[in-house]
Design a protein around this motif. Structure first.
Motif, PDB file in Angstrom:
ATOM      1  N   PRO A   1       0.904  -1.062  -0.161  1.00 15.79           N
ATOM      2  CA  PRO A   1      -0.181   0.199   0.183  1.00 15.79           C
ATOM      3  C   PRO A   1       0.819   1.028   0.239  1.00 15.79           C
ATOM      4  O   PRO A   1       1.646   1.421   0.900  1.00 15.79           O
ATOM      5  CB  PRO A   1      -1.033  -0.054   1.117  1.00 15.79           C
ATOM      6  N   GLY A   2       0.483   2.224  -1.515  1.00 12.74           N
ATOM      7  CA  GLY A   2       1.373   3.064  -1.240  1.00 12.74           C
ATOM      8  C   GLY A   2       2.718   3.375  -2.136  1.00 12.74           C
ATOM      9  O   GLY A   2       2.876   4.574  -3.323  1.00 12.74           O
ATOM     10  N   GLY A   3       2.266   2.002  -2.969  1.00 11.30           N
ATOM     11  CA  GLY A   3       3.189   2.005  -4.199  1.00 11.30           C
ATOM     12  C   GLY A   3       2.850   2.245  -5.194  1.00 11.30           C
ATOM     13  O   GLY A   3       1.403   2.122  -5.326  1.00 11.30           O
ATOM     14  N   GLU A   4       3.359   2.816  -6.307  1.00 10.74           N
ATOM     15  CA  GLU A   4       2.724   2.859  -7.652  1.00 10.74           C
ATOM     16  C   GLU A   4       2.848   1.787  -8.631  1.00 10.74           C
ATOM     17  O   GLU A   4       3.512   0.948  -8.201  1.00 10.74           O
ATOM     18  CB  GLU A   4       4.105   3.907  -7.908  1.00 10.74           C
ATOM     19  N   VAL A   5       2.422   2.012  -8.774  1.00  5.79           N
ATOM     20  CA  VAL A   5       1.837   0.658 -10.140  1.00  5.79           C
ATOM     21  C   VAL A   5       1.555   1.348 -11.640  1.00  5.79           C
ATOM     22  O   VAL A   5       1.256   2.899 -12.220  1.00  5.79           O
ATOM     23  CB  VAL A   5       0.470  -0.149 -10.400  1.00  5.79           C
ATOM     24  N   ALA A   6       2.815   1.706 -12.466  1.00  3.18           N
ATOM     25  CA  ALA A   6       2.315   2.185 -13.604  1.00  3.18           C
ATOM     26  C   ALA A   6       1.656   1.250 -14.867  1.00  3.18           C
ATOM     27  O   ALA A   6       1.758   0.297 -14.909  1.00  3.18           O
ATOM     28  CB  ALA A   6       3.932   2.194 -14.750  1.00  3.18           C
TER      29      ALA A   6
END
Length: 495
Positions: free
Chosen positions: A52-57
């Motif tokens: 949670p809080g991480g980026e996904v492109a």
């Protein structure tokens, strides 16, 4: 409502294969696409590559269904606690280059070359493609689809808005300018067949910034399913007409998501992707080359490379074998496929001072076409003439439902090897002669005493049968393919 990704696959008919999840657009509801994405991120959480809080492109191609599917995927990212980073409608390798550099998971909504009534989702881990060994981990993930998140039609009850676009094109363009050097294409005249490829404009930009004079050709606002491995007859005619009209040094194009190249020589003759792969491998100084079993045997006969490794068809298999070559200490490891996609497994020096072209272990359309265009040779056709003269051709039987495929390979695989060779000889004797060897790496590939090769394989992406042939001349490879397809249709009573 909770379910596993495997149950979602079975329920929807949207299969997960070597190119990710693919299916009919009508089956790829928001609910299905959401579930696949949530399952992917659940697996990434297990692998320590998402939290949670991480980026996904995210990015997509130009199919009409792509924006809707992207929105469903973005909602899944948010509901999993992530931050969707929308990279726009860009080539798959541009998305991968950005995400790998950032060390984040990513996904590309694309059906590649298949018709517009189908679409798909390609998933990428933080440093590379999802491989075959990752599929089981994704399939067993339990996903929460909620009670009121979707309507009865499987679509989001509350529409999702995609975030503002994060630019990834500049870095993608700079990669090739740095590698080949400013002005590398000065004096070259290149046609750019744009059709509906998502990378049509960025490809034109790269060529222009390298100094080429370009002509834009065949742009379409309706999706065109250009397959770099089974080139449409109309595209064969178009390329020859354009070459005669404009006097190009070459014509270039890509498939729908712009990760596979198409390049035609100065006469408008399209190069086979496996031959393009040999030329590019030589230009980057490859010490180990990994390619599927269906690729042209000129790669071994050329004697240009220290090692040639053959795999099953599909970039995950190629990448796995490339990793093995890297682990064994090979200096410059590359891979390519018969469809033209080129994978760079090692960093290599660039022309711009102090630059290094980073490894990009996913299919790339731009590197191989530029490698050929910048080669110190009088023409593209001259480069081909220097290779051992083995010729490949591929075609497909459509429609070819899974049950027909199962029946065909059941018949061809019956008995021991001697029985199978005898059946191959009987089936194809009139035009191919006696079968002398069988390779079952992927499908069934038979080599014949007259020097021809017939390779049959059911497609994992569409209801079709792939037929690959190889011979000592182009005309023989084409004729061998047509005869093989006719024999198969007769065997199964399809005519």
């Amino acid at each position: 409502m909770k379910t596993t990704v495997k149950e979602l696959m079975q329920e929807s008919g949207v299969a997960f294969g070597t190119s990710g999840a693919r299916g009919l657009v009508s089956a790829m509801t928001d609910r299905v696409c959401y579930g696949y994405t949530a399952g992917f991120l659940g697996y990434m959480t297990e692998q320590g590559e998402f939290a949670p809080g991480g980026e996904v492109a995210l990015a997509g191609d130009l199919r009409p269904s792509t924006p809707r599917i992207l929105a469903a995927c973005a909602r899944a990212v948010r509901d999993m606690g992530g931050i969707p980073v929308f990279c726009g409608y860009v080539p798959t390798p541009a998305l991968a280059l950005f995400a790998f550099a950032r060390g984040i998971p990513s996904l590309m909504v694309t059906g590649s070359h298949i018709p517009a009534d189908r679409n798909g989702i390609k998933f990428y881990r933080s440093a590379g493609e999802v491989l075959k060994e990752d599929e089981a981990g994704m399939s067993r993930q339990v996903v929460d689809l909620g009670e009121d998140r979707f309507g009865a039609d499987g679509m989001l009850a509350i529409p999702e808005t995609l975030p503002a676009v994060t630019d990834v094109e500049d870095a993608y363009v700079r990669r090739y300018i740095d590698h080949f050097g400013a002005g590398a294409l000065s004096g070259k005249r290149v046609g750019v067949y744009q059709h509906s490829a998502v990378g049509r404009d960025v490809l034109a930009r790269i060529l222009t910034e390298l100094g080429a004079e370009i002509e834009l050709l065949g742009r379409s606002e309706t999706f065109v399913p250009v397959d770099t491995e089974a080139i449409r007859p109309e595209d064969v005619v178009l390329a020859r007409e354009w070459a005669a009209q404009y006097g190009f040094d070459a014509i270039v194009s890509t498939d729908g998501d712009s990760d596979r190249p198409l390049i035609a020589d100065e006469t408008g003759k399209w190069l086979r992707g496996d031959v393009l792969g040999i030329l590019c491998s030589a230009r980057v100084g490859a010490t180990s080359v990994v390619t599927p079993v269906s690729s042209n045997t000129a790669v071994e006969k050329s004697g240009l490379f220290g090692a040639v490794v053959r795999t099953r068809i599909g970039s995950p298999y190629v990448i796995s074998a490339m990793q093995g070559e890297l682990a064994a200490g090979s200096a410059v490891v590359v891979g390519y496929e018969a469809n033209g996609g080129f994978l760079l497994g090692s960093a290599i020096p660039g022309k711009t001072e102090g630059s290094a072209t980073r490894a990009l272990p996913t299919r790339d359309a731009v590197l191989p076409m530029l490698a050929v265009l910048t080669a110190p040779a009088p023409s593209v056709s001259a480069q081909l003439a220097d290779l051992p003269q083995r010729f490949t051709f591929s075609d497909r039987v459509t429609p070819f439902p899974p049950e027909a495929s199962a029946r065909l390979f059941g018949e061809l695989s019956a008995g021991d090897e001697a029985a199978q060779l005898a059946l191959q000889s009987k089936l194809f004797a009139e035009f191919a002669g006696e079968a002398v060897a069988i390779d079952r790496t992927d499908g069934l590939r038979a080599t014949f005493a007259k020097g021809g090769v017939i390779h049959l394989r059911g497609s994992g992406n569409a209801p079709e049968l792939r037929c690959y042939t190889e011979s000592e001349s182009e005309a023989e490879a084409v004729a061998l393919n047509a005869s093989a397809v006719k024999a198969i249709r007769a065997l199964l009573g399809l005519d």
